[in-house]
Design a protein around this motif. Structure first.
Motif, PDB file in Angstrom:
ATOM      1  N   UNK A 173       0.833  -1.193   0.000  1.00 47.57           N
ATOM      2  CA  UNK A 173       0.000   0.000   0.000  1.00 47.57           C
ATOM      3  C   UNK A 173       0.871   1.246   0.000  1.00 47.57           C
ATOM      4  N   UNK A 174       0.430   2.278  -0.710  1.00 45.29           N
ATOM      5  CA  UNK A 174       1.159   3.536  -0.682  1.00 45.29           C
ATOM      6  C   UNK A 174       0.891   4.262   0.627  1.00 45.29           C
ATOM      7  N   UNK A 175       1.660   5.337   0.869  1.00 44.88           N
ATOM      8  CA  UNK A 175       1.585   6.040   2.155  1.00 44.88           C
ATOM      9  C   UNK A 175       0.192   6.601   2.407  1.00 44.88           C
ATOM     10  N   UNK A 176      -0.440   7.165   1.378  1.00 39.88           N
ATOM     11  CA  UNK A 176      -1.773   7.731   1.570  1.00 39.88           C
ATOM     12  C   UNK A 176      -2.798   6.682   1.935  1.00 39.88           C
ATOM     13  N   UNK A 177      -2.731   5.507   1.295  1.00 41.41           N
ATOM     14  CA  UNK A 177      -3.676   4.431   1.602  1.00 41.41           C
ATOM     15  C   UNK A 177      -3.433   3.884   3.003  1.00 41.41           C
ATOM     16  N   UNK A 178      -2.186   3.852   3.426  1.00 39.72           N
ATOM     17  CA  UNK A 178      -1.906   3.384   4.793  1.00 39.72           C
ATOM     18  C   UNK A 178      -2.542   4.324   5.817  1.00 39.72           C
ATOM     19  N   UNK A 179      -2.535   5.615   5.544  1.00 33.36           N
ATOM     20  CA  UNK A 179      -3.194   6.549   6.466  1.00 33.36           C
ATOM     21  C   UNK A 179      -4.690   6.272   6.526  1.00 33.36           C
ATOM     22  N   UNK A 180      -5.294   6.000   5.378  1.00 34.47           N
ATOM     23  CA  UNK A 180      -6.721   5.689   5.357  1.00 34.47           C
ATOM     24  C   UNK A 180      -6.996   4.376   6.100  1.00 34.47           C
ATOM     25  N   UNK A 181      -6.107   3.401   5.934  1.00 28.82           N
ATOM     26  CA  UNK A 181      -6.249   2.143   6.663  1.00 28.82           C
ATOM     27  C   UNK A 181      -6.156   2.382   8.162  1.00 28.82           C
ATOM     28  N   UNK A 182      -5.261   3.276   8.576  1.00 30.68           N
ATOM     29  CA  UNK A 182      -5.122   3.614   9.991  1.00 30.68           C
ATOM     30  C   UNK A 182      -6.424   4.206  10.534  1.00 30.68           C
ATOM     31  N   UNK A 183      -7.045   5.079   9.765  1.00 28.03           N
ATOM     32  CA  UNK A 183      -8.326   5.665  10.180  1.00 28.03           C
ATOM     33  C   UNK A 183      -9.404   4.588  10.251  1.00 28.03           C
ATOM     34  N   UNK A 184      -9.442   3.711   9.252  1.00 29.20           N
ATOM     35  CA  UNK A 184     -10.443   2.638   9.247  1.00 29.20           C
ATOM     36  C   UNK A 184     -10.286   1.734  10.459  1.00 29.20           C
ATOM     37  N   UNK A 185      -9.032   1.425  10.846  1.00 27.52           N
ATOM     38  CA  UNK A 185      -8.804   0.563  12.009  1.00 27.52           C
ATOM     39  C   UNK A 185      -9.247   1.250  13.293  1.00 27.52           C
ATOM     40  N   UNK A 186      -9.028   2.567  13.387  1.00 30.92           N
ATOM     41  CA  UNK A 186      -9.463   3.301  14.578  1.00 30.92           C
ATOM     42  C   UNK A 186     -10.985   3.305  14.684  1.00 30.92           C
ATOM     43  N   UNK A 187     -11.662   3.492  13.571  1.00 31.45           N
ATOM     44  CA  UNK A 187     -13.132   3.514  13.584  1.00 31.45           C
ATOM     45  C   UNK A 187     -13.688   2.105  13.804  1.00 31.45           C
ATOM     46  N   UNK A 188     -12.954   1.075  13.358  1.00 29.58           N
ATOM     47  CA  UNK A 188     -13.425  -0.301  13.506  1.00 29.58           C
ATOM     48  C   UNK A 188     -13.633  -0.687  14.959  1.00 29.58           C
ATOM     49  N   UNK A 189     -12.896  -0.042  15.862  1.00 32.92           N
ATOM     50  CA  UNK A 189     -13.052  -0.342  17.289  1.00 32.92           C
ATOM     51  C   UNK A 189     -14.346   0.228  17.857  1.00 32.92           C
TER      52      UNK A 189
END
Length: 574
Positions: free
Chosen positions: A468-484
């Protein structure tokens, strides 16, 4: 465990079964003895796989744990204890666990080379004790009696393969749990692990305990192989040599542990056949370990990583373009009177520097609030203090009315306060699903994970983070935070690395998060267009002081805010 790893595990088990059948039938007795030694080393290598390969901690005393297991097995043999060798192996492993936990305690405060020195000190102390006190049965010349069904070396080889396979299967199951996956995140970033509600101390001690158990079992197997052991079998140099092999090969995969076991067992024989000094083996191990440490990844990791990336890229290429998400319904007004996050009088000092001065901020329930300001304004300090990474602050932090002061970062995360970081701290060895599971703190169904990934613009499916590129990793980080499904998600510059269009799309998605997922958001961001698209209210910081707070449109047009961003000297600061 993804499909590729399942196939690899199945191949590993199949190879072990084939070895049990074929090798004893075709190898001469001496090579069968070497095969037994290789399997015993492979079992011990699996302990390195847990502590070094998964958890990323430097331990130079695994053979000391193995010595404890061997001592217990030989002591039970001397006492003619009931149960036989299989039960004694289990007891030997369990006896090493409390010692492993005790050695792991320094890891709560130190890491890297300092931790390696501590574990090396224990290995040296074990050497001294073993040289002064013989193993049980040595003076009585009572060798360990194997069970009749494993009496010969050929049959004992089968026992070692069974033990290795059981441990490998157990670790494969453990690696699918949140504890097992958290070790990878712990190796990459302790701060990220704590932000996901993972107890860093518990994870570290669990890694030491489990690795000590496996090493203790391996030491018991060595006692069964040799009948009697001496201190030289568990010398500090043995721990160092196996550590070098572990760093080079990567024993946190079964095939890596097997390769390491074979390498360690055959090296001495090869040197003897070539009429080279045995010390040369240690020198070669050390040189190879240095190159492996500089490269930062083991050879089996490289093979697996390339294999997974090729499969993931093929999977992504075969997918149809993702449909645009339907906009979420508007959040009804007046959903809750209790604010999700209340911060009062927050003051942080770094020596003589006042980073935050009596700051107040409220995040209403079911809302997106922005926190903006120029560089050095105190935004990151605010996020760190609220999330518990800066403990020495004055003021109060309350989550839905419950005070959080005094709680650790992981404790605050478990209460429902999650955060992301300016620099993404995602372990590249994980897949998106695995990282979502860590972030959520629970096993996510594939449909739920894909919904979150698609909502935030990430490619759905089992995709390695490494591609994943850097921008997509940031979006993944947000998705993981919201997943909780926390009460509040603190997002630290999630728009970094996004294009202007992607940033506006992210703002539109964040505006939907409270209604769609029930999560309030505090957004720290420099991109004012993203803030305008996402936030209902904005608070502006400048040199640790709040200079404006209120509805987004009005705040962004405030002369004091313009002065703070553009440096207009003739505009007074309110």
């Amino acid at each position: 465990m993804n499909l590729i790893d399942r196939r690899a595990a199945a191949l590993g088990v199949g190879a072990a079964v084939a070895a049990c059948v074929a090798l004893p039938a075709v190898l001469p007795p001496y090579w069968i003895y070497l095969a037994v030694a290789a399997m015993v080393s492979a079992v011990i290598m699996q302990s390195y796989g847990v502590i070094i390969g998964r958890a990323g901690m430097m331990s130079l005393c695994q053979m000391s744990f193995a010595a404890i297991g061997a001592w217990v097995v030989l002591r039970l043999n001397l006492a003619d204890a009931p149960g036989g060798l299989p039960l004694w192996l289990l007891l030997g492993g369990l006896a090493a666990v409390p010692v492993g936990v005790a050695i792991g305690l320094p890891a709560l405060r130190i890491r890297g080379v300092n931790l390696a020195v501590v574990t090396l000190g224990f290995a040296v102390s074990t050497d001294i004790v073993l040289n002064a006190h013989q193993f049980p049965g040595t003076s009585e010349l009572k060798t360990l009696v194997r069970p009749s069904m494993f009496g010969t070396n050929s049959r004992y080889f089968v026992l070692t393969v069974i033990v290795f396979t059981l441990i490998a299967l157990g670790l494969a199951v453990l690696n699918r749990t949140r504890l097992g996956m958290s070790w990878l995140e712990l190796r990459h970033s302790e701060r990220a692990a704590a932000a996901h509600g993972i107890s860093v101390a518990r994870s570290k001690l669990a890694a030491f305990a489990i690795s000590a158990f496996i090493a203790g079992v391996g030491g018991g197997l060595m006692a069964g192989q040799l009948g009697l052991v001496v201190s030289g079998n568990f010398a500090m140099t043995q721990s160092l040599a196996l550590f070098a092999v572990a760093v080079l090969i990567g024993p946190h995969h079964p095939e890596g542990a097997l390769m390491g076991g074979v390498f360690g067992a055959v090296m001495a024989t090869l040197l003897e056949k070539l009429r080279l000094p045995q010390d040369l083996g240690g020198i070669l191990f050390g040189i190879m370990a240095i190159f492996a440490l500089r490269g930062g990844v083991s050879q089996t990791d490289l093979v697996r990583s390339h294999r997974r990336e090729r499969a993931a890229r093929a999977l992504l290429a075969s997918r149809d373009p993702r449909p645009e998400h339907e906009p979420a319904p508007e959040d009804p007004a007046g959903t809750a009177a209790q604010p999700s996050l209340t911060v009062r009088g927050l003051t942080v000092r770094y020596g003589e520097v006042l980073a935050l001065d009596e700051m107040d901020l409220t995040v209403p329930a079911a809302s997106v609030v922005g926190l903006i300001g120029p560089n050095g304004a105190g935004k990151s300090t605010f996020i760190a203090a609220v999330s518990g990474f800066v403990a020495d602050y004055q003021g109060t932090v309350a989550l839905a009315g419950d005070p959080l002061d005094g709680l650790s970062p992981s404790g605050r995360a478990r209460r429902g306060l999650r955060r992301t970081f300016q620099t993404t701290l995602i372990a590249p060895e994980l897949t998106q699903y695995e990282y979502m599971t860590i972030g959520a703190g629970r096993r996510l169904a594939a449909e739920e994970a894909d919904e979150l990934l698609a909502f935030f613009g990430c490619p759905p499916g089992v995709v390695p983070v490494s591609i994943l590129d850097a921008g997509t990793r940031r979006l993944l980080d947000v998705a993981a935070a919201v997943a909780a499904r926390p009460r509040v998600a603190l997002l630290d510059e999630p728009g970094a690395g996004q294009s202007a269009a992607e940033s506006l799309a992210l703002g539109a998605r964040l505006a939907q998060v409270p209604a769609r997922f029930g999560v309030s958001v505090l957004l720290v961001e420099h991109d004012l267009e993203l803030v305008r698209a996402a936030c209902e209210q904005v608070t502006v910081l400048d040199f640790g002081h709040v200079i404006a707070s209120g509805p987004t449109g009005a705040v962004l047009e405030d002369p004091a805010v313009v002065a703070a961003y553009l440096g207009t000297a003739d505009v007074p600061v309110a």
